[in-house]
Design a protein around this motif. Structure first.
Motif, PDB file in Angstrom:
ATOM      1  N   ALA A 178      -4.722 -25.188  37.206  1.00 35.21           N
ATOM      2  CA  ALA A 178      -3.579 -25.700  36.442  1.00 35.21           C
ATOM      3  C   ALA A 178      -2.271 -25.115  36.968  1.00 35.21           C
ATOM      4  O   ALA A 178      -1.263 -25.811  37.079  1.00 35.21           O
ATOM      5  CB  ALA A 178      -3.747 -25.390  34.959  1.00 35.21           C
ATOM      6  N   ARG A 179      -2.284 -23.840  37.323  1.00 32.91           N
ATOM      7  CA  ARG A 179      -1.089 -23.199  37.858  1.00 32.91           C
ATOM      8  C   ARG A 179      -0.681 -23.847  39.185  1.00 32.91           C
ATOM      9  O   ARG A 179       0.495 -24.122  39.415  1.00 32.91           O
ATOM     10  CB  ARG A 179      -1.321 -21.697  38.064  1.00 32.91           C
ATOM     11  CG  ARG A 179      -0.053 -20.939  38.443  1.00 32.91           C
ATOM     12  CD  ARG A 179      -0.346 -19.532  38.936  1.00 32.91           C
ATOM     13  NE  ARG A 179      -1.071 -19.510  40.191  1.00 32.91           N
ATOM     14  CZ  ARG A 179      -0.559 -19.823  41.389  1.00 32.91           C
ATOM     15  NH1 ARG A 179       0.680 -20.208  41.512  1.00 32.91           N
ATOM     16  NH2 ARG A 179      -1.299 -19.746  42.475  1.00 32.91           N
ATOM     17  N   LEU A 180      -1.654 -24.115  40.053  1.00 35.94           N
ATOM     18  CA  LEU A 180      -1.366 -24.759  41.337  1.00 35.94           C
ATOM     19  C   LEU A 180      -0.831 -26.178  41.141  1.00 35.94           C
ATOM     20  O   LEU A 180       0.104 -26.598  41.824  1.00 35.94           O
ATOM     21  CB  LEU A 180      -2.630 -24.801  42.203  1.00 35.94           C
ATOM     22  CG  LEU A 180      -3.124 -23.460  42.721  1.00 35.94           C
ATOM     23  CD1 LEU A 180      -4.505 -23.614  43.343  1.00 35.94           C
ATOM     24  CD2 LEU A 180      -2.143 -22.874  43.695  1.00 35.94           C
ATOM     25  N   TYR A 181      -1.416 -26.890  40.210  1.00 34.51           N
ATOM     26  CA  TYR A 181      -0.991 -28.252  39.905  1.00 34.51           C
ATOM     27  C   TYR A 181       0.459 -28.256  39.395  1.00 34.51           C
ATOM     28  O   TYR A 181       1.299 -29.012  39.869  1.00 34.51           O
ATOM     29  CB  TYR A 181      -1.951 -28.841  38.877  1.00 34.51           C
ATOM     30  CG  TYR A 181      -1.579 -30.197  38.353  1.00 34.51           C
ATOM     31  CD1 TYR A 181      -1.627 -31.314  39.164  1.00 34.51           C
ATOM     32  CD2 TYR A 181      -1.192 -30.355  37.022  1.00 34.51           C
ATOM     33  CE1 TYR A 181      -1.290 -32.567  38.677  1.00 34.51           C
ATOM     34  CE2 TYR A 181      -0.862 -31.606  36.530  1.00 34.51           C
ATOM     35  CZ  TYR A 181      -0.911 -32.699  37.352  1.00 34.51           C
ATOM     36  OH  TYR A 181      -0.581 -33.939  36.866  1.00 34.51           O
ATOM     37  N   GLU A 182       0.756 -27.378  38.457  1.00 28.07           N
ATOM     38  CA  GLU A 182       2.115 -27.297  37.912  1.00 28.07           C
ATOM     39  C   GLU A 182       3.110 -26.830  38.972  1.00 28.07           C
ATOM     40  O   GLU A 182       4.253 -27.298  39.000  1.00 28.07           O
ATOM     41  CB  GLU A 182       2.135 -26.372  36.700  1.00 28.07           C
ATOM     42  CG  GLU A 182       1.440 -26.984  35.505  1.00 28.07           C
ATOM     43  CD  GLU A 182       1.258 -26.036  34.343  1.00 28.07           C
ATOM     44  OE1 GLU A 182       1.690 -24.857  34.432  1.00 28.07           O
ATOM     45  OE2 GLU A 182       0.670 -26.462  33.333  1.00 28.07           O
ATOM     46  N   ALA A 183       2.685 -25.933  39.841  1.00 29.35           N
ATOM     47  CA  ALA A 183       3.577 -25.471  40.918  1.00 29.35           C
ATOM     48  C   ALA A 183       3.960 -26.635  41.826  1.00 29.35           C
ATOM     49  O   ALA A 183       5.104 -26.721  42.278  1.00 29.35           O
ATOM     50  CB  ALA A 183       2.899 -24.358  41.721  1.00 29.35           C
ATOM     51  N   ALA A 184       3.018 -27.534  42.074  1.00 28.35           N
ATOM     52  CA  ALA A 184       3.328 -28.707  42.903  1.00 28.35           C
ATOM     53  C   ALA A 184       4.277 -29.657  42.173  1.00 28.35           C
ATOM     54  O   ALA A 184       5.255 -30.127  42.739  1.00 28.35           O
ATOM     55  CB  ALA A 184       2.035 -29.440  43.283  1.00 28.35           C
ATOM     56  N   LEU A 185       3.992 -29.916  40.916  1.00 28.48           N
ATOM     57  CA  LEU A 185       4.809 -30.863  40.159  1.00 28.48           C
ATOM     58  C   LEU A 185       6.238 -30.385  39.929  1.00 28.48           C
ATOM     59  O   LEU A 185       7.158 -31.189  39.913  1.00 28.48           O
ATOM     60  CB  LEU A 185       4.167 -31.160  38.800  1.00 28.48           C
ATOM     61  CG  LEU A 185       2.868 -31.938  38.803  1.00 28.48           C
ATOM     62  CD1 LEU A 185       2.403 -32.182  37.373  1.00 28.48           C
ATOM     63  CD2 LEU A 185       3.009 -33.252  39.537  1.00 28.48           C
ATOM     64  N   PHE A 186       6.412 -29.080  39.758  1.00 32.66           N
ATOM     65  CA  PHE A 186       7.722 -28.565  39.381  1.00 32.66           C
ATOM     66  C   PHE A 186       8.445 -27.811  40.496  1.00 32.66           C
ATOM     67  O   PHE A 186       9.490 -27.207  40.248  1.00 32.66           O
ATOM     68  CB  PHE A 186       7.602 -27.686  38.129  1.00 32.66           C
ATOM     69  CG  PHE A 186       7.084 -28.462  36.943  1.00 32.66           C
ATOM     70  CD1 PHE A 186       7.853 -29.452  36.360  1.00 32.66           C
ATOM     71  CD2 PHE A 186       5.823 -28.222  36.446  1.00 32.66           C
ATOM     72  CE1 PHE A 186       7.381 -30.185  35.283  1.00 32.66           C
ATOM     73  CE2 PHE A 186       5.337 -28.956  35.365  1.00 32.66           C
ATOM     74  CZ  PHE A 186       6.116 -29.931  34.788  1.00 32.66           C
ATOM     75  N   GLU A 187       7.910 -27.876  41.703  1.00 33.60           N
ATOM     76  CA  GLU A 187       8.582 -27.240  42.845  1.00 33.60           C
ATOM     77  C   GLU A 187       9.929 -27.924  43.075  1.00 33.60           C
ATOM     78  O   GLU A 187      10.022 -29.143  43.087  1.00 33.60           O
ATOM     79  CB  GLU A 187       7.715 -27.346  44.100  1.00 33.60           C
ATOM     80  CG  GLU A 187       8.336 -26.741  45.334  1.00 33.60           C
ATOM     81  CD  GLU A 187       8.639 -25.274  45.197  1.00 33.60           C
ATOM     82  OE1 GLU A 187       9.837 -24.901  45.237  1.00 33.60           O
ATOM     83  OE2 GLU A 187       7.688 -24.489  45.026  1.00 33.60           O
ATOM     84  N   THR A 188      10.966 -27.122  43.242  1.00 33.23           N
ATOM     85  CA  THR A 188      12.299 -27.687  43.475  1.00 33.23           C
ATOM     86  C   THR A 188      12.699 -27.680  44.947  1.00 33.23           C
ATOM     87  O   THR A 188      13.607 -28.404  45.329  1.00 33.23           O
ATOM     88  CB  THR A 188      13.359 -26.922  42.657  1.00 33.23           C
ATOM     89  OG1 THR A 188      13.317 -25.545  43.019  1.00 33.23           O
ATOM     90  CG2 THR A 188      13.112 -27.085  41.171  1.00 33.23           C
ATOM     91  N   ASP A 189      12.027 -26.889  45.742  1.00 36.61           N
ATOM     92  CA  ASP A 189      12.303 -26.831  47.178  1.00 36.61           C
ATOM     93  C   ASP A 189      11.482 -27.922  47.862  1.00 36.61           C
ATOM     94  O   ASP A 189      10.262 -27.812  47.984  1.00 36.61           O
ATOM     95  CB  ASP A 189      11.938 -25.451  47.724  1.00 36.61           C
ATOM     96  CG  ASP A 189      12.255 -25.280  49.195  1.00 36.61           C
ATOM     97  OD1 ASP A 189      12.435 -26.292  49.910  1.00 36.61           O
ATOM     98  OD2 ASP A 189      12.301 -24.123  49.642  1.00 36.61           O
ATOM     99  N   THR A 190      12.155 -28.987  48.290  1.00 38.48           N
ATOM    100  CA  THR A 190      11.428 -30.125  48.864  1.00 38.48           C
ATOM    101  C   THR A 190      10.648 -29.774  50.122  1.00 38.48           C
ATOM    102  O   THR A 190       9.691 -30.472  50.457  1.00 38.48           O
ATOM    103  CB  THR A 190      12.383 -31.301  49.165  1.00 38.48           C
ATOM    104  OG1 THR A 190      13.417 -30.857  50.032  1.00 38.48           O
ATOM    105  CG2 THR A 190      12.973 -31.875  47.892  1.00 38.48           C
ATOM    106  N   THR A 191      11.012 -28.701  50.792  1.00 35.89           N
ATOM    107  CA  THR A 191      10.261 -28.308  51.984  1.00 35.89           C
ATOM    108  C   THR A 191       8.911 -27.692  51.620  1.00 35.89           C
ATOM    109  O   THR A 191       8.006 -27.655  52.449  1.00 35.89           O
ATOM    110  CB  THR A 191      11.053 -27.320  52.865  1.00 35.89           C
ATOM    111  OG1 THR A 191      11.266 -26.106  52.142  1.00 35.89           O
ATOM    112  CG2 THR A 191      12.379 -27.926  53.295  1.00 35.89           C
ATOM    113  N   LYS A 192       8.784 -27.204  50.389  1.00 37.61           N
ATOM    114  CA  LYS A 192       7.532 -26.577  49.943  1.00 37.61           C
ATOM    115  C   LYS A 192       6.597 -27.546  49.228  1.00 37.61           C
ATOM    116  O   LYS A 192       5.418 -27.251  49.052  1.00 37.61           O
ATOM    117  CB  LYS A 192       7.836 -25.403  49.006  1.00 37.61           C
ATOM    118  CG  LYS A 192       8.526 -24.249  49.691  1.00 37.61           C
ATOM    119  CD  LYS A 192       8.770 -23.134  48.701  1.00 37.61           C
ATOM    120  CE  LYS A 192       9.502 -21.966  49.363  1.00 37.61           C
ATOM    121  NZ  LYS A 192       9.757 -20.902  48.400  1.00 37.61           N
TER     122      LYS A 192
END
Length: 89
Positions: free
Chosen positions: A14-28
């Protein structure tokens, strides 16, 4: 979670999923999507082996994979749009 490590913990997934959805750095975002997708696929495989009916998680897994694909498509579309605008300027 480092790349290549398998996610066995649903909370970590769940943490990995949320990190992908809410990442603000488009390069990441692409690497976050890939990490989350790998963890979800592993979880799905593990559930298939232990419980063919997924104990109610099947729909969650399908929705998560769909959301990651949609995010990836939006990122691709935005990248193409930025390239098109820069050529017009």
């Amino acid at each position: 979670m480092s790349h290549g490590r398998i996610c066995r913990n649903p909370r970590e997934l769940a943490r990995l999923y949320e990190a992908a959805l809410f990442e603000t750095d488009t390069t990441k975002i692409p690497s976050r999507i890939e990490e989350a997708r790998k963890a979800i696929v592993f979880r799905s495989s593990a559930l298939c082996e232990t419980s063919p009916n997924y104990d109610g998680e099947r729909e969650d897994i399908e929705n998560a994979l769909y959301a990651l694909q949609a995010l990836e498509n939006c990122l691709r579309s935005n990248t193409r749009d930025r390239r098109r605008v820069s050529r017009l300027a």
